[in-house]
Design a protein around this motif. Structure first.
Motif, mmCIF file in Angstrom:
data_model
loop_
_atom_site.group_PDB
_atom_site.id
_atom_site.type_symbol
_atom_site.label_atom_id
_atom_site.label_comp_id
_atom_site.label_asym_id
_atom_site.label_seq_id
_atom_site.Cartn_x
_atom_site.Cartn_y
_atom_site.Cartn_z
ATOM 1 N N MET A 1 0.844 -1.183 0.000
ATOM 2 C CA MET A 1 0.000 0.000 0.000
ATOM 3 C C MET A 1 0.888 1.244 0.000
ATOM 4 O O MET A 1 1.965 1.249 0.591
ATOM 5 N N LYS A 2 0.404 2.298 -0.648
ATOM 6 C CA LYS A 2 1.199 3.515 -0.806
ATOM 7 C C LYS A 2 0.994 4.493 0.356
ATOM 8 O O LYS A 2 -0.103 4.618 0.882
ATOM 9 N N GLN A 3 2.099 5.154 0.682
ATOM 10 C CA GLN A 3 2.103 6.202 1.693
ATOM 11 C C GLN A 3 2.553 7.502 1.023
ATOM 12 O O GLN A 3 3.093 7.489 -0.077
ATOM 13 N N LEU A 4 2.350 8.614 1.696
ATOM 14 C CA LEU A 4 2.750 9.923 1.183
ATOM 15 C C LEU A 4 3.974 10.426 1.940
ATOM 16 O O LEU A 4 3.957 10.500 3.172
ATOM 17 N N PRO B 1 4.820 18.281 7.050
ATOM 18 C CA PRO B 1 3.854 17.306 7.557
ATOM 19 C C PRO B 1 2.535 17.371 6.808
ATOM 20 O O PRO B 1 2.027 18.450 6.508
ATOM 21 N N LEU B 2 1.995 16.202 6.520
ATOM 22 C CA LEU B 2 0.689 16.086 5.855
ATOM 23 C C LEU B 2 -0.262 15.354 6.797
ATOM 24 O O LEU B 2 -0.139 14.146 6.989
ATOM 25 N N ARG B 3 -1.180 16.083 7.371
ATOM 26 C CA ARG B 3 -2.167 15.478 8.273
ATOM 27 C C ARG B 3 -3.575 15.546 7.694
ATOM 28 O O ARG B 3 -4.377 14.635 7.898
ATOM 29 N N VAL B 4 -3.863 16.620 6.990
ATOM 30 C CA VAL B 4 -5.174 16.794 6.350
ATOM 31 C C VAL B 4 -4.931 17.196 4.906
ATOM 32 O O VAL B 4 -3.837 17.671 4.557
ATOM 33 N N TYR C 1 9.160 13.788 6.402
ATOM 34 C CA TYR C 1 7.857 13.307 6.871
ATOM 35 C C TYR C 1 7.288 12.237 5.931
ATOM 36 O O TYR C 1 7.369 12.355 4.704
ATOM 37 N N ILE C 2 6.712 11.216 6.528
ATOM 38 C CA ILE C 2 5.943 10.217 5.786
ATOM 39 C C ILE C 2 4.589 10.072 6.481
ATOM 40 O O ILE C 2 4.537 9.783 7.685
ATOM 41 N N THR C 3 3.535 10.284 5.737
ATOM 42 C CA THR C 3 2.185 10.106 6.272
ATOM 43 C C THR C 3 1.695 8.707 5.925
ATOM 44 O O THR C 3 1.661 8.328 4.751
ATOM 45 N N GLU C 4 1.339 7.954 6.957
ATOM 46 C CA GLU C 4 0.861 6.584 6.750
ATOM 47 C C GLU C 4 -0.607 6.641 6.311
ATOM 48 O O GLU C 4 -1.517 6.478 7.107
ATOM 49 N N SER C 5 -0.785 6.845 5.024
ATOM 50 C CA SER C 5 -2.123 7.057 4.469
ATOM 51 C C SER C 5 -2.767 5.781 3.941
ATOM 52 O O SER C 5 -3.988 5.658 3.933
ATOM 53 N N ASN C 6 -1.943 4.833 3.478
ATOM 54 C CA ASN C 6 -2.481 3.613 2.843
ATOM 55 C C ASN C 6 -3.566 3.980 1.821
ATOM 56 O O ASN C 6 -4.579 3.300 1.707
ATOM 57 N N HIS C 7 -3.309 5.031 1.074
ATOM 58 C CA HIS C 7 -4.344 5.570 0.186
ATOM 59 C C HIS C 7 -4.436 4.865 -1.155
ATOM 60 O O HIS C 7 -5.436 5.002 -1.860
ATOM 61 N N GLY C 8 -3.405 4.154 -1.529
ATOM 62 C CA GLY C 8 -3.416 3.539 -2.853
ATOM 63 C C GLY C 8 -2.649 2.235 -2.869
ATOM 64 O O GLY C 8 -2.044 1.826 -1.870
ATOM 65 N N LEU C 9 -2.661 1.614 -4.002
ATOM 66 C CA LEU C 9 -2.012 0.317 -4.189
ATOM 67 C C LEU C 9 -0.886 0.455 -5.199
ATOM 68 O O LEU C 9 -1.052 1.098 -6.239
ATOM 69 N N GLU D 1 9.967 11.440 10.218
ATOM 70 C CA GLU D 1 8.856 11.258 11.160
ATOM 71 C C GLU D 1 7.697 10.586 10.438
ATOM 72 O O GLU D 1 7.254 11.059 9.384
ATOM 73 N N VAL D 2 7.233 9.479 10.978
ATOM 74 C CA VAL D 2 6.076 8.788 10.417
ATOM 75 C C VAL D 2 4.822 9.297 11.123
ATOM 76 O O VAL D 2 4.698 9.182 12.340
ATOM 77 N N ILE D 3 3.923 9.867 10.345
ATOM 78 C CA ILE D 3 2.698 10.455 10.876
ATOM 79 C C ILE D 3 1.560 9.451 10.744
ATOM 80 O O ILE D 3 1.249 9.003 9.628
ATOM 81 N N GLU D 4 0.967 9.067 11.841
ATOM 82 C CA GLU D 4 -0.183 8.169 11.841
ATOM 83 C C GLU D 4 -1.457 9.010 11.915
ATOM 84 O O GLU D 4 -1.638 9.797 12.845
ATOM 85 N N LEU D 5 -2.314 8.841 10.941
ATOM 86 C CA LEU D 5 -3.538 9.628 10.878
ATOM 87 C C LEU D 5 -4.580 9.114 11.865
ATOM 88 O O LEU D 5 -4.711 7.898 12.072
ATOM 89 N N THR D 6 -5.328 10.013 12.457
ATOM 90 C CA THR D 6 -6.491 9.615 13.247
ATOM 91 C C THR D 6 -7.601 9.199 12.279
ATOM 92 O O THR D 6 -7.571 9.560 11.094
#
Length: 330
Positions: free
Chosen positions: A148-151, A156-159, A225-233, A289-294
């Motif tokens: 899965m892809k991350q950003l 920082p990318l939170r929103v 920064y890496i945002t753990e988005s799991n937004h894509g494949l 820094e790995v950012i975990e989204l709420t």
């Protein structure tokens, strides 16, 4: 014996020997890919080479060319149809010139995890997509996972609003282009081999990729920064030309397909493991820094990107999108 008879006999013997040598020439399969040897794809390719050597001996020789040593993904399909390469495993995004339907796999937030991806790809609909390019001279032999892809980004990318105005490298895909445009970001199409330099020189602000690619190519060292988005494949299609594949002797083709199926299963097991291992290795490096989204933050990303589905519904097919999304509930 007359000289003419001797000459004819010598010529016949030479012709027979020549034909025998020609028949003994091995079938050479050049397998070109763009990633490192220690990725799921790289390890799968090496495993395939080993299995073919074990089972077909001198009849078939597999040559593996990693790290874009031979061709990049943007060129390899073209040269494959010319016979210069026999196997490749480009990202599914790379097939837009040949078919619209594989763009399904680029849709953001379509699959929740790799287990859902597996369920769809092994379904009748998923297997049918392997044959979607046969009229264009290409045939899919199997799906290979990366993850899965991350950003990743320079900030920082939170929103979704955090991505506004930033430049992100993408593969050549209209869906991925639309995905970042939905965030009011700037998608930049560049080859995978150039990504590290582009990030290092700040020519781009970020990129999307899997944990294994970001670790093996050291993207995390030049992205804070890496945002753990799991937004894509990010999956690959192991592909060959129909001319080459259909021109093989039946027994050789069957043996190659069995070896390839085993190698892909091996690579996919590695992909599952490496998602967790490489994620942790990046965290342990303390270079980024790995950012975990709420759940609430992730919902905002889904809401921002989900309209892309409707944008490409006519090209891909609403029924196909529904079938893929339904794999999440099984």
């Amino acid at each position: 014996m007359k000289r003419s008879t001797l000459a004819a006999l010598s010529l016949a013997i030479a012709t027979t020997l020549g034909a025998g040598l020609a028949a003994a020439d091995p079938i050479v399969i050049k397998f070109a890919h763009v990633v490192a040897e220690n990725t799921p794809k790289g390890l799968m390719a090496d495993r395939f080479k080993e299995l073919v050597a074990e089972r077909l001996g001198d009849k078939v020789v597999v040559e593996v060319y990693p790290n874009s040593q031979l061709f990049g993904d943007d060129k390899v399909l073209e040269v494959m149809q010319l016979g210069d390469v026999q196997l490749a495993a480009p990202a599914l995004s790379k097939f837009s010139r040949y078919t619209d339907v594989l763009a399904l796999y680029d849709l953001p937030f379509l699959f929740e995890d790799l287990h859902a991806v597996d369920r769809f790809q092994q379904s009748e609909a998923g297997q049918g997509l392997l044959k979607s390019m046969e009229k264009k001279g290409l045939i899919g032999l199997g799906y290979l996972h990366n993850g899965m892809k991350q950003l990743s980004s320079s900030q920082p990318l939170r929103v979704p609003e955090d991505a506004k105005g930033l430049k992100f490298r993408i593969m050549a895909s209209e869906v991925l282009e639309a995905q970042f445009e939905a965030l009011d970001a700037a998608p930049i199409k560049k080859p995978f081999s150039e990504v590290f330099t582009l990030l290092q020189t700040k020519a781009i602000d970020g990129q999307e990729n899997t944990w294994s690619n970001m670790y093996s190519k050291k993207f995390f060292e030049v992205q804070p920064y890496i945002t753990e988005s799991n937004h894509g494949l990010l999956d690959y299609l192991v592909v060959t030309s129909t001319e080459f594949w259909n021109g093989l002797p039946d027994d050789v083709r069957d043996t190659l397909k069995a070896a390839l199926d085993e190698s892909i299963a091996y690579g996919n097991r590695i992909a599952y493991d490496k998602e967790a291992e490489d994620r942790q290795a990046i965290i342990d490096s303390k270079r980024t820094e790995v950012i975990e989204l709420t759940p609430e933050e992730r919902a905002q990303w889904v809401q921002a990107m989900r309209p892309v589905w409707k944008q490409f519904e006519d090209e891909i097919g609403a029924d196909l999108i529904d079938a893929a999304y339904a794999a999440n509930q099984e």
